[in-house]
Design a protein around this motif. Structure first.
Motif, mmCIF file in Angstrom:
data_model
loop_
_atom_site.group_PDB
_atom_site.id
_atom_site.type_symbol
_atom_site.label_atom_id
_atom_site.label_comp_id
_atom_site.label_asym_id
_atom_site.label_seq_id
_atom_site.Cartn_x
_atom_site.Cartn_y
_atom_site.Cartn_z
ATOM 1 N N PHE A 36 -7.473 18.967 -2.654
ATOM 2 C CA PHE A 36 -6.493 17.887 -2.788
ATOM 3 C C PHE A 36 -5.774 17.653 -1.470
ATOM 4 N N ASP A 37 -5.617 16.388 -1.100
ATOM 5 C CA ASP A 37 -4.939 16.003 0.130
ATOM 6 C C ASP A 37 -3.445 15.876 -0.158
ATOM 7 N N ILE A 38 -2.659 16.809 0.376
ATOM 8 C CA ILE A 38 -1.228 16.807 0.090
ATOM 9 C C ILE A 38 -0.550 15.547 0.630
ATOM 10 N N ALA A 39 -1.207 14.838 1.552
ATOM 11 C CA ALA A 39 -0.649 13.585 2.060
ATOM 12 C C ALA A 39 -0.553 12.545 0.944
ATOM 13 N N ASP A 40 -1.436 12.629 -0.051
ATOM 14 C CA ASP A 40 -1.344 11.719 -1.197
ATOM 15 C C ASP A 40 -0.035 11.934 -1.944
ATOM 16 N N TYR A 41 0.373 13.196 -2.025
ATOM 17 C CA TYR A 41 1.631 13.507 -2.715
ATOM 18 C C TYR A 41 2.826 12.988 -1.914
ATOM 19 N N THR A 42 2.846 13.250 -0.628
ATOM 20 C CA THR A 42 3.998 12.840 0.177
ATOM 21 C C THR A 42 4.115 11.312 0.229
ATOM 22 N N ARG A 43 2.968 10.610 0.250
ATOM 23 C CA ARG A 43 3.030 9.145 0.217
ATOM 24 C C ARG A 43 3.597 8.655 -1.112
ATOM 25 N N GLY A 338 4.187 9.233 -9.097
ATOM 26 C CA GLY A 338 3.331 8.054 -9.017
ATOM 27 C C GLY A 338 2.012 8.311 -9.722
ATOM 28 N N ASP A 339 0.928 8.092 -9.012
ATOM 29 C CA ASP A 339 -0.407 8.309 -9.566
ATOM 30 C C ASP A 339 -1.014 9.620 -9.088
ATOM 31 N N VAL A 340 -0.150 10.578 -8.791
ATOM 32 C CA VAL A 340 -0.612 11.861 -8.279
ATOM 33 C C VAL A 340 -0.100 12.996 -9.161
ATOM 34 N N TYR A 341 -0.990 13.917 -9.508
ATOM 35 C CA TYR A 341 -0.608 15.196 -10.109
ATOM 36 C C TYR A 341 -0.781 16.265 -9.038
ATOM 37 N N ALA A 342 0.169 17.187 -8.959
ATOM 38 C CA ALA A 342 0.098 18.232 -7.940
ATOM 39 C C ALA A 342 0.598 19.545 -8.520
ATOM 40 N N GLN A 343 -0.127 20.629 -8.239
ATOM 41 C CA GLN A 343 0.227 21.937 -8.774
ATOM 42 C C GLN A 343 0.456 22.928 -7.643
ATOM 43 N N GLY A 365 -4.573 19.433 -6.969
ATOM 44 C CA GLY A 365 -4.042 18.192 -7.512
ATOM 45 C C GLY A 365 -5.115 17.143 -7.645
ATOM 46 N N ILE A 366 -4.687 15.953 -7.993
ATOM 47 C CA ILE A 366 -5.615 14.838 -8.146
ATOM 48 C C ILE A 366 -4.839 13.533 -7.986
ATOM 49 N N ARG A 367 -5.481 12.573 -7.345
ATOM 50 C CA ARG A 367 -4.944 11.215 -7.286
ATOM 51 C C ARG A 367 -5.702 10.390 -8.304
ATOM 52 N N LEU A 368 -4.996 9.758 -9.208
ATOM 53 C CA LEU A 368 -5.639 9.059 -10.304
ATOM 54 C C LEU A 368 -6.285 7.754 -9.834
#
Length: 461
Positions: A36-43, A338-343, A365-368
């Motif tokens: 999972f790209d943590i940048a997806d979470y921060t965005r 948003g559209d991101v799940y992160a663990q 995590g996953i970006r939906l």
């Protein structure tokens, strides 16, 4: 009125019993990616489009003084209370790291401490964590927010309850499982009735808005007669909500469950009899069957939200707050932004290493995708509000529902023939006989099931 006779159909429960997700999220955690790209979470955290939505905070406190053999939670069993201090310090640092990503003028309308045993922390440590939370985030006033904590009555007394209310908690959830001494001994959770009674009375006396209790059916040595006594005792205490879970015996996944004598577990027929007893006793006592394992008084917010079609599910289960971004703190905690799940990292050393290095502890995590979001919303509507209106999804997603989901609707025809659902020209309704099998209905719309190891899920009945 929904009664046991309309809800409980043993031949259908037996037919449809299968392993399946509980859908606290869709996609489920089995789809989370290690790359999972943590940048997806921060965005997602910095998305200005989320400015009008509230925040929800979840804190995972993993420590337990003793182990309950049935438990499948992420936990650390220890009697060393000093272990809480370094974990607390890291939670405070994680609060600062997460707060830096969000517009903290967005109010927090939901907060939950889970575990583990949150009251493993001392009174001073709990006050310290709540103060740090308020330092970084803005909590709505007591009348506008849901601030809940999971309580082990063995780890709390009247003074603890007063302390929690003073800190701002206004809802509590109590683990009980069963009052029968033989069952308690078999699962290593000795909890005299007096402890539970004292906590519930103290919560009422100090003005908690809602009291929820967890019970489990299907534990070793349970019988219909013994569990009837537990239910009758619990009803005399009149909690606002009851969650009555079916025990999932999965020793291949949870090592401590190997301490349970499988020969002492109720047979499949006895489990069904226990489940029928639960439905009969609670509905007769006036509780509304929300869905899956949950019952609530008609005046409770869960029942009201379902009636108003605003009920939702998140990683803690049913919720009345549908649009919040959920920020997760602590080892193994899962958030939705948003559209991101992160663990976060599941084990304490990995979690500690990340926080000590000054970075988020997110490891999976996953970006939906658009399809994920569409199916998530379908599953949420079915499981929470027991209906699905095609036109709402056609307007939101620009699809023709009947065409897009023609294979799924065909699969549901058998459910319809069995009286579990009704399929009209513009909607699906989950009928009373289907409410106890709503997970099975939702599974029809899960495109990942064919790729998942089903033995990792509990039985739907």
């Amino acid at each position: 009125m929904t009664t046991a006779d309309t809800l409980f159909h043993p031949e259908l429960l037996a037919k449809y019993s299968a392993n399946g997700p509980r859908y606290t999220s869709y996609p489920t955690a089995l789809q989370f990616r290690d790359d999972f790209d943590i940048a997806d979470y921060t965005r997602a955290a910095g998305d200005p489009g989320a400015a009008d939505t509230d925040l929800s905070l979840y804190f995972h406190i993993p420590f337990c003084d003793t182990v309950c053999f049935y438990c499948g939670c992420n936990k650390v069993v220890t009697k060393n209370r000093a272990r809480a201090r370094p974990y607390l310090e890291r939670l405070k640092r994680e609060l600062a790291l997460q707060a830096a990503l969000f517009d903290t003028s967005r109010p927090v309308s939901q907060l939950h401490w889970g575990g583990g045993t949150p009251t493993f922390l001392s009174h001073d440590e709990m006050a310290e964590l709540m103060a740090a939370t308020r330092e970084h985030f803005t909590l709505r006033p007591d009348a506008e927010g849901e601030y809940s904590i999971e309580i082990d009555p063995r780890e709390a007394n009247a003074k603890t309850i007063v302390q929690l209310r003073t800190l701002g908690f206004n809802r509590i959830s109590l683990g009980v499982q069963d009052f029968d001494p033989l069952v308690q001994q078999a699962v290593n959770r000795i909890q005299p009735l007096e402890l539970t009674t004292n906590v519930i009375r103290a919560a009422r006396a100090t003005g908690f808005h809602s009291i929820s209790v967890d019970l489990i059916y299907g534990l070793p040595y349970q019988t219909v007669d013994s569990f009837r006594r537990t239910l009758d005792t619990m009803l005399s205490l009149a909690p606002d909500r009851l969650s009555v879970f079916g025990y999932a015996h999965m020793p291949h996944l949870f090592k401590m469950q190997r301490q349970i004598d499988a020969a002492a577990l109720p047979s499949p027929q006895e489990r069904l009899a226990l489940l029928r007893l639960v439905v009969e006793r609670l509905t007769a006592a006036g509780y509304v069957y929300i869905g899956m394992d949950h019952f609530a008084l008609p005046t409770d917010e869960l029942a009201l939200a379902q009636a108003q079609r605003t009920l939702h599910r998140n990683f803690q289960g049913y919720s009345t707050r549908a649009d919040c971004d959920l920020i997760a703190f602590g080892a193994s905690a899962i958030g939705k932004v948003g559209d991101v799940y992160a663990q976060n990292a599941k084990d304490l050393p990995a979690y500690a290493a990340a926080i000590d290095a000054g970075r988020l502890a997110i490891t999976r995590g996953i970006r939906l995708t658009t399809d994920d979001r569409l199916r998530r919303d379908i599953i949420t509507q079915l499981m929470c509000n027991l209906e699905l209106r095609f036109d709402e999804f056609e307007a939101a997603y620009g699809i023709r529902f009947g065409k897009t989901f023609a294979p799924e609707l065909d699969r549901l025809r058998e459910f319809e023939r069995d009286g579990l659902v009704s399929i009209g020209g513009n909607r699906i309704d989950v009928l009373p006989a289907g409410r106890m099998l709503v997970r099975n209905v939702a599974m029809v719309f899960d495109r990942y099931l064919g790729t998942q190891r089903m033995e990792r899920f509990s039985r739907t009945v």
